[in-house]
Design a protein around this motif. Structure first.
Motif, PDB file in Angstrom:
ATOM      1  N   GLY A   1       0.823  -1.194   0.000  1.00 38.24           N
ATOM      2  CA  GLY A   1       0.000   0.000   0.000  1.00 38.24           C
ATOM      3  C   GLY A   1       0.863   1.252   0.000  1.00 38.24           C
ATOM      4  N   ALA A   2       0.192   2.383   0.034  1.00 42.72           N
ATOM      5  CA  ALA A   2       0.890   3.655  -0.053  1.00 42.72           C
ATOM      6  C   ALA A   2       1.644   3.968   1.223  1.00 42.72           C
ATOM      7  CB  ALA A   2      -0.098   4.770  -0.360  1.00 42.72           C
ATOM      8  N   GLY A   3       1.127   3.506   2.354  1.00 47.96           N
ATOM      9  CA  GLY A   3       1.770   3.795   3.628  1.00 47.96           C
ATOM     10  C   GLY A   3       1.699   2.572   4.512  1.00 47.96           C
ATOM     11  N   VAL A   4       2.185   2.733   5.738  1.00 50.93           N
ATOM     12  CA  VAL A   4       2.106   1.669   6.728  1.00 50.93           C
ATOM     13  C   VAL A   4       0.730   1.752   7.392  1.00 50.93           C
ATOM     14  CG1 VAL A   4       3.070   0.743   8.843  1.00 50.93           C
ATOM     15  CG2 VAL A   4       4.585   1.737   7.110  1.00 50.93           C
ATOM     16  N   SER A   5       0.023   0.655   7.356  1.00 50.40           N
ATOM     17  CA  SER A   5      -1.327   0.635   7.890  1.00 50.40           C
ATOM     18  C   SER A   5      -1.375  -0.179   9.172  1.00 50.40           C
ATOM     19  CB  SER A   5      -2.268   0.025   6.848  1.00 50.40           C
ATOM     20  OG  SER A   5      -3.585  -0.062   7.344  1.00 50.40           O
ATOM     21  N   GLN A   6      -1.978   0.399  10.203  1.00 50.04           N
ATOM     22  CA  GLN A   6      -2.104  -0.319  11.468  1.00 50.04           C
ATOM     23  C   GLN A   6      -3.578  -0.416  11.858  1.00 50.04           C
ATOM     24  OE1 GLN A   6       1.537   1.934  13.579  1.00 50.04           O
ATOM     25  NE2 GLN A   6       0.759   0.189  14.755  1.00 50.04           N
ATOM     26  N   SER A   7      -3.912  -1.558  12.429  1.00 48.14           N
ATOM     27  CA  SER A   7      -5.294  -1.725  12.885  1.00 48.14           C
ATOM     28  C   SER A   7      -5.325  -2.551  14.168  1.00 48.14           C
ATOM     29  CB  SER A   7      -6.127  -2.401  11.790  1.00 48.14           C
ATOM     30  OG  SER A   7      -5.613  -3.682  11.483  1.00 48.14           O
ATOM     31  N   PRO A   8      -6.315  -2.302  15.032  1.00 51.71           N
ATOM     32  CA  PRO A   8      -7.234  -1.167  14.946  1.00 51.71           C
ATOM     33  C   PRO A   8      -6.520   0.138  15.300  1.00 51.71           C
ATOM     34  CG  PRO A   8      -7.518  -2.293  17.033  1.00 51.71           C
ATOM     35  CD  PRO A   8      -6.492  -3.090  16.263  1.00 51.71           C
ATOM     36  N   SER A   9      -7.157   1.254  15.061  1.00 53.66           N
ATOM     37  CA  SER A   9      -6.538   2.525  15.443  1.00 53.66           C
ATOM     38  C   SER A   9      -6.678   2.763  16.936  1.00 53.66           C
ATOM     39  CB  SER A   9      -7.146   3.679  14.658  1.00 53.66           C
ATOM     40  OG  SER A   9      -8.541   3.698  14.815  1.00 53.66           O
ATOM     41  N   ASN A  10      -7.760   2.257  17.498  1.00 54.86           N
ATOM     42  CA  ASN A  10      -7.987   2.343  18.941  1.00 54.86           C
ATOM     43  C   ASN A  10      -8.503   1.009  19.438  1.00 54.86           C
ATOM     44  OD1 ASN A  10      -7.734   5.183  20.185  1.00 54.86           O
ATOM     45  ND2 ASN A  10      -8.726   5.535  18.219  1.00 54.86           N
ATOM     46  N   LYS A  11      -8.038   0.634  20.642  1.00 51.81           N
ATOM     47  CA  LYS A  11      -8.512  -0.610  21.239  1.00 51.81           C
ATOM     48  C   LYS A  11      -8.632  -0.415  22.742  1.00 51.81           C
ATOM     49  CE  LYS A  11      -9.310  -5.116  21.542  1.00 51.81           C
ATOM     50  NZ  LYS A  11     -10.514  -5.752  20.925  1.00 51.81           N
ATOM     51  N   VAL A  12      -9.819  -0.668  23.253  1.00 54.82           N
ATOM     52  CA  VAL A  12     -10.026  -0.665  24.694  1.00 54.82           C
ATOM     53  C   VAL A  12     -10.290  -2.102  25.101  1.00 54.82           C
ATOM     54  CG1 VAL A  12     -11.386   0.201  26.617  1.00 54.82           C
ATOM     55  CG2 VAL A  12     -10.981   1.671  24.631  1.00 54.82           C
ATOM     56  N   THR A  13      -9.553  -2.598  26.070  1.00 53.49           N
ATOM     57  CA  THR A  13      -9.702  -3.972  26.490  1.00 53.49           C
ATOM     58  C   THR A  13      -9.686  -4.069  28.003  1.00 53.49           C
ATOM     59  OG1 THR A  13      -8.884  -6.228  26.130  1.00 53.49           O
ATOM     60  CG2 THR A  13      -7.234  -4.551  26.544  1.00 53.49           C
ATOM     61  N   GLU A  14     -10.271  -5.132  28.490  1.00 54.31           N
ATOM     62  CA  GLU A  14     -10.287  -5.345  29.935  1.00 54.31           C
ATOM     63  C   GLU A  14      -8.992  -6.011  30.367  1.00 54.31           C
ATOM     64  OE1 GLU A  14     -15.109  -5.940  30.587  1.00 54.31           O
ATOM     65  OE2 GLU A  14     -13.713  -7.615  30.917  1.00 54.31           O
ATOM     66  N   LYS A  15      -8.548  -5.654  31.523  1.00 51.32           N
ATOM     67  CA  LYS A  15      -7.362  -6.274  32.115  1.00 51.32           C
ATOM     68  C   LYS A  15      -7.508  -7.798  32.108  1.00 51.32           C
ATOM     69  CE  LYS A  15      -4.928  -6.459  36.549  1.00 51.32           C
ATOM     70  NZ  LYS A  15      -4.893  -5.924  37.935  1.00 51.32           N
ATOM     71  N   GLY A  16      -6.434  -8.455  31.659  1.00 45.94           N
ATOM     72  CA  GLY A  16      -6.440  -9.908  31.621  1.00 45.94           C
ATOM     73  C   GLY A  16      -6.794 -10.506  30.272  1.00 45.94           C
ATOM     74  N   LYS A  17      -7.359  -9.688  29.386  1.00 46.69           N
ATOM     75  CA  LYS A  17      -7.695 -10.179  28.043  1.00 46.69           C
ATOM     76  C   LYS A  17      -6.461 -10.137  27.151  1.00 46.69           C
ATOM     77  CE  LYS A  17     -12.304 -10.269  28.563  1.00 46.69           C
ATOM     78  NZ  LYS A  17     -13.154 -11.462  28.410  1.00 46.69           N
ATOM     79  N   ASP A  18      -6.511 -10.936  26.072  1.00 46.48           N
ATOM     80  CA  ASP A  18      -5.460 -10.900  25.062  1.00 46.48           C
ATOM     81  C   ASP A  18      -5.860  -9.929  23.949  1.00 46.48           C
ATOM     82  OD1 ASP A  18      -4.790 -14.526  25.087  1.00 46.48           O
ATOM     83  OD2 ASP A  18      -4.494 -12.973  26.616  1.00 46.48           O
ATOM     84  N   VAL A  19      -4.865  -9.276  23.352  1.00 45.24           N
ATOM     85  CA  VAL A  19      -5.130  -8.399  22.208  1.00 45.24           C
ATOM     86  C   VAL A  19      -4.137  -8.692  21.086  1.00 45.24           C
ATOM     87  CG1 VAL A  19      -6.142  -6.515  23.533  1.00 45.24           C
ATOM     88  CG2 VAL A  19      -3.683  -6.526  23.113  1.00 45.24           C
ATOM     89  N   GLU A  20      -4.588  -8.450  19.874  1.00 42.75           N
ATOM     90  CA  GLU A  20      -3.722  -8.573  18.701  1.00 42.75           C
ATOM     91  C   GLU A  20      -3.721  -7.254  17.947  1.00 42.75           C
ATOM     92  OE1 GLU A  20      -3.936 -13.299  17.432  1.00 42.75           O
ATOM     93  OE2 GLU A  20      -4.849 -11.780  16.158  1.00 42.75           O
ATOM     94  N   LEU A  21      -2.547  -6.780  17.649  1.00 41.05           N
ATOM     95  CA  LEU A  21      -2.384  -5.548  16.896  1.00 41.05           C
ATOM     96  C   LEU A  21      -1.745  -5.903  15.557  1.00 41.05           C
ATOM     97  CD1 LEU A  21      -0.873  -3.350  19.764  1.00 41.05           C
ATOM     98  CD2 LEU A  21      -3.266  -3.896  19.310  1.00 41.05           C
ATOM     99  N   ARG A  22      -2.245  -5.262  14.506  1.00 38.46           N
ATOM    100  CA  ARG A  22      -1.807  -5.649  13.170  1.00 38.46           C
ATOM    101  C   ARG A  22      -1.062  -4.506  12.497  1.00 38.46           C
ATOM    102  NH1 ARG A  22      -4.148  -8.857   8.492  1.00 38.46           N
ATOM    103  NH2 ARG A  22      -3.651  -7.631   6.629  1.00 38.46           N
ATOM    104  N   CYS A  23      -0.051  -4.874  11.735  1.00 39.65           N
ATOM    105  CA  CYS A  23       0.706  -3.900  10.950  1.00 39.65           C
ATOM    106  C   CYS A  23       0.861  -4.413   9.524  1.00 39.65           C
ATOM    107  CB  CYS A  23       2.083  -3.660  11.563  1.00 39.65           C
ATOM    108  SG  CYS A  23       3.150  -2.613  10.548  1.00 39.65           S
ATOM    109  N   ASP A  24       0.465  -3.582   8.582  1.00 40.28           N
ATOM    110  CA  ASP A  24       0.611  -3.903   7.165  1.00 40.28           C
ATOM    111  C   ASP A  24       1.642  -2.930   6.580  1.00 40.28           C
ATOM    112  OD1 ASP A  24      -1.966  -4.781   4.741  1.00 40.28           O
ATOM    113  OD2 ASP A  24       0.218  -4.897   4.640  1.00 40.28           O
ATOM    114  N   PRO A  25       2.855  -3.393   6.314  1.00 37.84           N
ATOM    115  CA  PRO A  25       3.915  -2.465   5.896  1.00 37.84           C
ATOM    116  C   PRO A  25       3.746  -2.050   4.441  1.00 37.84           C
ATOM    117  CG  PRO A  25       4.719  -4.705   5.809  1.00 37.84           C
ATOM    118  CD  PRO A  25       3.315  -4.770   6.359  1.00 37.84           C
ATOM    119  N   ILE A  26       4.597  -1.137   4.021  1.00 38.33           N
ATOM    120  CA  ILE A  26       4.638  -0.743   2.618  1.00 38.33           C
ATOM    121  C   ILE A  26       5.092  -1.946   1.802  1.00 38.33           C
ATOM    122  CG2 ILE A  26       5.840   0.720   0.960  1.00 38.33           C
ATOM    123  CD1 ILE A  26       5.844   2.906   3.118  1.00 38.33           C
TER     124      ILE A  26
END
Lengths: 115, 111
Positions: free
Chosen positions: A1-26
């Motif tokens: 893509g044209a730039g580096v894309s990250q998702s989600p832009s915002n994430k609110v999670t409860e303590k103890g939960k797992d989260v996944e953050l994604r990065c789509d590079p150029i």
């Protein structure tokens, strides 16, 4: 893509939960970096990839943090059993290769809030 | 290990004032040096870089000179504008290829 894309832009999670953050590079960028920016702090290096391998994982703060990159493209940063101190902006950057002739291009980040 | 130290902010200036943001580093060898800027609500952008001693990086009226003797890379601009208000990060490239950043300096320019 044209730039580096990250998702989600915002994430609110409860303590103890797992989260996944994604990065789509150029497209075509072989080097990919993860940083963390906490309120009032600088940028803290987490991990970087050259292709699919991670030559430097020294910045991962604990074994709750892991990252992978498949196909030399998209990367996922996983935080298990999130804690409040994990709240920060997680930034991804990519570069055509390592080395000072190439600049990093940063994404806009994922703001993680652990409540 | 390698590290970067920046002057603490916030730095508050009037429009058209002269800007200096100090940056010093500790590193093995002679790393490449960078200044990045983060405008409000935006991602980090490369502002300028210098890859060897005595090199001067410049962009958008900003300049920084790689000083090996003082291990410094101070950022300067002769006349700041309100639109320069942002957070500025000094960084070096370690010999493992990763960027090591300073803490960032917030610049506020008032009209």
């Amino acid at each position: 893509g044209a730039g580096v894309s990250q998702s989600p832009s915002n994430k609110v999670t409860e303590k103890g939960k797992d989260v996944e953050l994604r990065c789509d590079p150029i497209s075509g960028h072989t080097a990919l970096y993860w940083y963390r920016q906490s309120l009032g702090q600088g940028l803290e290096f987490l991990i970087y990839f050259q292709g699919n391998s991670a030559p430097d994982k020294s910045g991962l703060p604990s074994d709750r943090f892991s990252a992978e990159r498949t196909g030399g493209s998209v990367s996922t940063l996983t935080i298990q059993r999130t804690q409040q101190e994990d709240s920060a902006v997680y930034l991804c950057a990519s570069s055509p290769s390592t080395g000072s002739n190439y600049g990093y291009t940063f994404g806009s980040g994922t703001r993680l809030t652990v409540v | 290990g390698d590290s970067v130290t920046q002057m603490e902010g916030p730095v508050t200036l009037s429009e058209e004032a002269f800007l200096t943001i100090n940056c010093t580093y500790t590193a093995t060898g002679y790393p490449s040096l960078f200044w990045y800027v983060q405008y409000p609500g935006e991602g980090l952008q490369l502002l300028l870089k210098a890859t060897k001693a005595d090199d001067k990086g410049s962009n958008k009226g900003f300049e920084a000179t790689y000083r090996k003797e003082t291990t410094s890379f101070h950022l300067e601009k002769g006349s700041v504008q309100v639109s320069d208000s942002a957070v500025y990060f000094c960084a070096l490239e370690s010999n493992t290829g990763k960027l090591i950043f300073g803490q960032g300096t917030t610049l506020q320019v008032k009209p």
